[in-house]
Design a protein around this motif. Structure first.
Motif, short mmCIF file in Angstrom:
data_model
loop_
_atom_site.label_atom_id
_atom_site.label_comp_id
_atom_site.label_asym_id
_atom_site.label_seq_id
_atom_site.Cartn_x
_atom_site.Cartn_y
_atom_site.Cartn_z
N LYS A 85 49.53 -6.86 22.42
CA LYS A 85 50.70 -7.73 22.31
C LYS A 85 52.02 -7.06 22.70
O LYS A 85 52.98 -7.74 23.05
CB LYS A 85 50.81 -8.31 20.90
CG LYS A 85 51.09 -7.29 19.80
CD LYS A 85 51.10 -7.98 18.45
CE LYS A 85 51.40 -7.00 17.33
NZ LYS A 85 51.38 -7.68 16.02
N TRP A 93 50.22 -17.70 26.54
CA TRP A 93 49.94 -18.64 25.45
C TRP A 93 48.43 -18.68 25.24
O TRP A 93 47.65 -18.67 26.20
CB TRP A 93 50.44 -20.04 25.80
CG TRP A 93 51.93 -20.21 25.71
CD1 TRP A 93 52.89 -19.28 26.01
CD2 TRP A 93 52.62 -21.39 25.32
NE1 TRP A 93 54.14 -19.82 25.83
CE2 TRP A 93 54.01 -21.12 25.39
CE3 TRP A 93 52.21 -22.66 24.90
CZ2 TRP A 93 54.97 -22.07 25.06
CZ3 TRP A 93 53.18 -23.60 24.58
CH2 TRP A 93 54.54 -23.30 24.65
N ARG A 114 47.27 -24.29 19.33
CA ARG A 114 47.82 -23.02 19.80
C ARG A 114 47.66 -21.95 18.75
O ARG A 114 47.83 -22.19 17.55
CB ARG A 114 49.29 -23.19 20.17
CG ARG A 114 49.85 -21.94 20.87
CD ARG A 114 51.29 -22.10 21.27
NE ARG A 114 51.80 -20.83 21.80
CZ ARG A 114 53.08 -20.57 22.04
NH1 ARG A 114 53.99 -21.49 21.81
NH2 ARG A 114 53.45 -19.40 22.52
N TYR A 115 47.32 -20.73 19.20
CA TYR A 115 47.25 -19.56 18.33
C TYR A 115 48.44 -18.67 18.64
O TYR A 115 48.65 -18.28 19.79
CB TYR A 115 45.94 -18.80 18.57
CG TYR A 115 45.86 -17.50 17.80
CD1 TYR A 115 45.71 -17.49 16.42
CD2 TYR A 115 45.94 -16.26 18.46
CE1 TYR A 115 45.64 -16.30 15.71
CE2 TYR A 115 45.87 -15.06 17.76
CZ TYR A 115 45.72 -15.09 16.40
OH TYR A 115 45.67 -13.90 15.69
N HIS A 116 49.23 -18.37 17.62
CA HIS A 116 50.40 -17.52 17.78
C HIS A 116 50.05 -16.09 17.38
O HIS A 116 49.68 -15.85 16.23
CB HIS A 116 51.55 -18.04 16.92
CG HIS A 116 52.01 -19.42 17.32
ND1 HIS A 116 53.01 -19.64 18.24
CD2 HIS A 116 51.56 -20.65 16.93
CE1 HIS A 116 53.18 -20.95 18.39
NE2 HIS A 116 52.31 -21.58 17.62
#
Length: 279
Positions: A182, A191, A276-278
């Motif tokens: 990350k 995303w 969505r995965y944050h």
């Protein structure tokens, strides 16, 4: 931004991509994005002995210098005892069967072979239903692919209802990879979207992106699923739902579209849903 994106679709088994998001897969390719498919496991244990025997016997009859090799593999399959783990050669054959089926589907969808990645994650290769725990070796393989592609979008299976837990391990490997990567600059534009598989759909309030499908796309998705012939007409790991995977997928996508229609939105033949995965 950018208009044409680099995309990785992670598929735990060699057919989850088309079963779970075949319509979105088709739309991404059609719109000109650079689509990569990453099959996380070989899926070899899901190939029945009679299916593998068919291929081994065909290969034994047409192979030049390998006739004896495939004849021996055919004998191993014939002499296999109930609940016995397949020998390495048989597992390799079953893995090749699923790999070639996958290539049939991705070529049908218009994805170049060099954008199809067979990761064969080590945790899966035990020969039995019980798998090894995930390790850094698994994560490193995923890290390498993400670092090479530098994707703007990642799609991953968020379906934890898989009865043998492979989906959960595959998802955890991706989550760990995202954690380790990350801080890389290219991840700022990435995303991550989670899809559900053949088992359950997201609840309506969980859905953050819904991709509508036309009747033609529903049929094209069905055809892509049919390329996975070894998983059709009665699979080894069916679960409690006795419907074929393609029937489950179509029914689920039609139901999602019906729910959106009931909310007063446009009517479509089917819809695929994502959360969505944050990271």
């Amino acid at each position: 931004t950018p208009e044409k994106k680099r995309v990785i679709i992670f598929s735990p088994h060699p057919d989850d991509d088309v079963i779970s998001m075949g319509g979105t897969f088709d739309r991404l390719v059609e719109q000109g994005h650079e689509v990569h498919i990453a099959y996380q496991t070989s899926g070899n244990i899901a190939v029945s002995d009679h299916e593998a025997l068919k291929f081994a016997e065909v290969a034994a009859q047409i192979g030049n210098g390998d006739k004896e090799k495939f004849a021996a593999i055919a004998e191993q399959i014939k002499n296999k005892q109930r609940n016995e783990i397949d020998p390495v050669e048989v597992r390799q054959l079953k893995g090749i069967i699923r790999r070639c089926e996958s290539l049939g589907a991705t070529r049908f969808e218009g994805v170049p072979d060099e954008h199809v990645h067979f990761l064969d994650l080590p945790f899966y290769e035990t020969g039995g239903i019980k798998k090894n725990p995930m390790s850094q070796d698994d994560v490193d393989i995923v890290n390498e692919l993400i670092a090479n592609v530098k994707p703007h979008q990642i799609y991953a299976a968020g379906d934890l209802a898989d009865p043998h837990g492979t989906h959960k391990v595959c998802l955890n490997i991706i989550f760990e990879s995202l954690e380790q990567l990350k801080s890389e600059a290219y991840m700022n534009d990435c995303w991550v979207w989670l899809y559900r598989g053949a088992w359950h759909e997201f609840e309506m309030h969980e859905i953050e992106m819904a991709v509508p499908m036309s009747p033609d796309q529903v049929l094209k998705k069905r055809q892509a699923i049919f390329y996975h012939q070894s998983q059709k007409d009665g699979v080894m790991f069916q679960g409690e739902d006795l419907r074929e995977f393609w029937v489950r997928a179509e029914d689920r996508n039609k139901e999602t579209a019906s729910k959106y229609r009931a909310l007063g939105l446009a009517e479509y033949a089917a819809m695929e849903a994502f959360m969505r995965y944050h990271f």
